[in-house]
Design an enzyme around this catalytic site. Structure first.
Site, mmCIF file in Angstrom:
data_model
loop_
_atom_site.group_PDB
_atom_site.id
_atom_site.type_symbol
_atom_site.label_atom_id
_atom_site.label_comp_id
_atom_site.label_asym_id
_atom_site.label_seq_id
_atom_site.Cartn_x
_atom_site.Cartn_y
_atom_site.Cartn_z
ATOM 1 N N LEU A 92 0.897 -0.881 -0.178
ATOM 2 C CA LEU A 92 0.089 -0.033 -0.107
ATOM 3 C C LEU A 92 0.830 1.199 -0.025
ATOM 4 O O LEU A 92 1.779 1.094 0.813
ATOM 5 C CB LEU A 92 -0.786 -0.021 1.224
ATOM 6 N N LYS A 127 -5.122 -1.020 9.973
ATOM 7 C CA LYS A 127 -4.009 -1.730 9.564
ATOM 8 C C LYS A 127 -3.443 -2.452 10.312
ATOM 9 O O LYS A 127 -2.626 -1.987 11.207
ATOM 10 C CB LYS A 127 -3.031 -0.622 8.917
ATOM 11 N N LYS A 301 -10.086 2.118 1.449
ATOM 12 C CA LYS A 301 -10.155 1.667 0.027
ATOM 13 C C LYS A 301 -11.489 2.118 -0.375
ATOM 14 O O LYS A 301 -12.438 2.400 0.028
ATOM 15 C CB LYS A 301 -10.240 0.267 0.150
ATOM 16 N N CYS A 422 38.634 3.851 0.130
ATOM 17 C CA CYS A 422 40.051 3.475 -0.744
ATOM 18 C C CYS A 422 40.529 4.960 -0.686
ATOM 19 O O CYS A 422 41.808 5.048 -1.519
ATOM 20 C CB CYS A 422 39.524 3.348 -2.324
ATOM 21 N N CYS A 443 32.755 9.334 -3.885
ATOM 22 C CA CYS A 443 34.156 8.778 -4.209
ATOM 23 C C CYS A 443 34.364 8.813 -5.888
ATOM 24 O O CYS A 443 33.580 8.276 -6.452
ATOM 25 C CB CYS A 443 34.343 7.293 -3.684
ATOM 26 N N CYS A 449 37.411 1.548 -6.523
ATOM 27 C CA CYS A 449 37.101 1.676 -4.850
ATOM 28 C C CYS A 449 36.574 0.352 -4.585
ATOM 29 O O CYS A 449 35.580 0.094 -5.337
ATOM 30 C CB CYS A 449 36.206 2.915 -4.761
#
Ligand code: IVH
Length: 700
Positions: A92, A127, A301, A422, A443, A449
């Site tokens: 949903l 819910k 709904k 790196c 990066c 890397c």
């Protein structure tokens, strides 16, 4: 324990005692049958069983529920097999405020071209915070049950679902010949607390919340364990149905489920205005603490099923429904450190390492800090006390710093300018259009890397891409750091290299003959892969699953996509226009596709990969329809549907919708007032039909 004679028990007492006995017996059954570790004597066990039977004899109405216990002791099932959902199980969309609920209703009205004055009914219901399950009844008898899984395919939990007492084995009354009932399996709060107490007494780890406990209990290989866990169910939706629909409305369907004997939520209400929808949300919010089970919002709904049908779906959720979520839960804790993670595209993402804290029933020790600007804006410093918030499954966030509690000497955070993985420079690129720096610092080392390379490999092998079983994140990290797999092609040469190598995979920690065989088989199986998965797996920036599908559908082959992208990168305006002409692909997406194919090392990897992998036709999107694969243009005033609806309908039927008519157009649907597009259609000799003819053709 002294017990009242059975004949003196009140019905309620009988019920409670009988239920408790059932659980106790089931637990003893497991200890005895599965764990070979009984904790009571046979005589004591028999006494319990006798009492259980005596209560049942005195209160025959408990009989209906006895089936579950009778099944305890059943042999463990084989590993879960998979069940394909004929009708996918979707999720949903969420809304978080009254305004957003209003916007949802407006969107629905607009889509349906439904005037303000005309009444439109919605249902509103809690819910439930459990896990969804699809239960199939044939001729009224329970035959199969499956978890949601990825929405397309779930786990077969039939044997487990059969042990849930509130789920009938047989439906009452007149029912469709096939009926897949969908709803939520959950655990009531009191049962959850009792279960955790038992777990702890047994020296087992407690569950974090009722939802996890329900999931852990349902997804048991041994149904007798499920039987010993108090699970319950609410029906709120359905999948495949053969035979007559019991009703033409959502509320009518759910009421029909109720009369068939399925548990349905009593707080479901029909609402005819946004005000009523909001009022019902408030009522449910008020009742939330005393419901006895966890809910995380309210679901709205559209009530009329014909309208639901017209509204259809967008991506993975229905246009006719939305969830209004309760506000997130918050807690305070201390920020211990800030970790920088490097993603697939090199973005440096700051992650807050927190003093573990329970927020809304879940222990949280990491939270997202989004990006450099967010840290600066909130002035988050290591050592600060922060307010953490979590909402549903969303990653916890840091909403604010409690300045009064800032430790003396806490320093402003300096975001690194070098990649922590790196050591290369990490920069914020300037968006040429806006002239502003991008939010993410990235990066610059690309695949050199290690963090980027491993993230790309993980993505490549992941479930929605190549889906290579046995090659998960952990395995990729290990293979990468040992230099065994550093590029996608290495996956496909793994077996041949292993055959030549002296250090065999099967001798690695955590591996053996069988697991290595399985891994090789999984890799071989992916030498043929759906084109959309292949494209998604490349990890092109911004290209998600939906875009990958669109690209696959449009280009039909990787070569064709590559050709156009390479042409576009050489400043080919036509090629660029072809990309941006694809529905949903704007200049940013087109730019990153072009960038990807503009990089020599990507093309080189692609060539290498193509020596091993054959991308195949796109995965089926829609069943064959008279317009699948066709390019359709809608023009003029449409009278039976809005433009959005027309577009969604055509796409659902596998057609591609375009905004302009060219010689590639297959069909023009023209309403009154159509102008230049009609003329274009004539010019290119494209077939033109009316809106009514469109419906005749697609069978609407
Ligand atoms: S209707 C096609 N109704 O929420 C949509 N879902 O966030 C069918 N859920 O996967 C879902 N209570 O597991 C619906 N009353 C309710 C619900 C509900 C809980 C769950 C369901 C779904 C998830 C989506």
């Amino acid at each position: 324990m002294s017990r009242l004679p059975v004949e003196q028990l009140l019905p309620m007492e009988a019920h409670l005692e009988w239920q408790a006995l059932g659980q106790e017996l089931a637990a003893h059954d497991i200890r005895y049958h599965q764990q070979d570790a009984p904790v009571i004597s046979d005589a004591d066990y028999d006494a319990l069983r006798r009492r259980y039977d005596a209560i049942l004899a005195a209160f025959p109405e408990l009989q209906r529920q006895a089936t579950a216990i009778a099944r305890v002791g059943a042999k463990p099932s084989e590993r879960f097999s998979k069940i394909r959902h004929v009708v996918p199980m979707l999720s949903l969309a969420n809304t978080f405020s009254d305004e957003e609920v209003g916007e949802f209703v407006d969107r629905v009205r607009r889509f349906l071209d439904w005037p303000e004055a005309r009444e439109l009914t919605f249902t509103a219901e809690p819910k439930i915070d459990g896990l969804s399950c699809s239960i199939r009844y044939e001729k009224g008898l329970l035959t199969k049950a499956a978890t949601r899984g990825d929405g397309e395919e779930g786990e077969d939990v039939t044997a487990n679902v059969r042990t849930i007492r509130s789920i009938p084995q047989r439906l009452r009354g007149d029912v469709p010949s096939v009926l897949e009932v969908r709803g939520e399996v959950y655990m009531a709060t009191a049962d959850f607390l009792a279960l955790n107490a038992r777990q702890e007494a047994d020296g087992k780890p407690p569950f974090a919340n009722p939802r996890n406990a329900a999931a852990g209990s349902l997804r048991q290989l041994d149904p007798s364990i499920t039987a010993s866990r108090p699970l319950t169910f609410f029906a709120y939706a359905w999948g495949a149905i053969e035979g007559d629909l019991p009703s033409e409305t959502q509320s009518g369907m759910v009421a029909a489920f109720g009369s068939m004997g399925l548990p349905v939520n009593p707080l479901t209400k029909r609402c005819v205005s946004v005000e009523e929808m909001i009022a019902h949300y408030r009522l449910i919010e008020e009742k939330r603490p005393t419901l006895g089970y966890d809910i995380d919002g309210v679901v709205y709904k559209v009530d009329d099923l014909a309208l639901q049908q017209r509204l259809g779906f967008i991506s993975r959720s229905p246009r006719w429904a939305t969830a209004r979520k309760f506000p997130a839960e918050q807690a305070r804790t201390v920020l211990l450190d800030i970790d920088i993670q490097v993603g697939r595209t090199g973005a440096l993402t700051p992650v807050a390492k927190l003093q573990p804290i329970t927020v809304g029933g879940v222990v949280v020790s990491n939270a997202t800090l989004h990006n450099e600007d967010e840290i600066a804006r909130k002035d988050v410093r290591v050592g600060d006390t922060v307010i953490v918030q979590r909402a549903g499954d969303v990653i916890p966030q840091i909403v604010a710093v409690v300045l009064e509690q800032r430790p003396e000497g806490a320093k402003a955070y300096e975001f690194p300018h070098l990649c922590p993985a790196c050591g290369s420079h990490a920069v914020r690129e300037i968006d040429p259009k806006t002239g502003e720096a991008e939010v993410a610092r990235r990066c610059t080392a690309g695949l050199i890397c290690p963090a980027q390379a491993t993230e790309r490999l993980k993505h490549f092998a992941s479930r929605n891409a190549f889906d290579i079983e046995g090659l998960g994140d952990k395995q990729i990290e290990a293979f990468y750091s040992d230099g065994i797999i550093t590029r996608p092609r290495d996956i496909f040469t793994l077996e041949a290299r292993d055959a030549r190598s002296l250090k065999k995979l099967k001798d690695r920690e955590g591996y053996g003959e069988t697991s290595v065989k399985k891994l090789f088989a999984a890799i071989v199986a992916r030498r043929y892969v759906a084109l959309n998965r292949f494209i998604f797996g490349l990890g092109i920036r911004h290209v998600g699953e939906t875009t990958a599908k669109q690209l696959a559908r449009h280009f039909g082959s990787i070569q064709r996509l590559r050709e156009v992208a390479v042409q576009a990168s050489a400043d080919g305006e036509v090629a660029k226009a072809e990309l941006t002409g694809i529905d949903g692909i704007g200049p940013i997406l087109a730019g990153s596709i072009v960038d990807f194919f503009g990089e020599a090392h990507n093309l080189e990897e692609l060539d290498a990969l193509m020596a091993y992998v054959t991308p195949e036709a796109m995965e089926a999107v829609a069943a064959e329809s008279p317009v699948s694969g066709k390019t359709v243009v809608f023009t003029g005033a449409l009278e039976r549907m809005s433009r959005d609806e027309a577009k969604a309908m055509a796409e659902r039927l596998g057609a591609k919708v375009s905004g302009s008519v060219s010689k590639k157009t297959d069909l023009v649907v023209a309403g009154p007032g159509a102008g230049s597009k009609l003329a274009d259609a004539k010019k290119h000799g494209v077939e033109v039909i009316s809106e009514d003819e469109w419906f005749e053709r697609v069978g609407g």
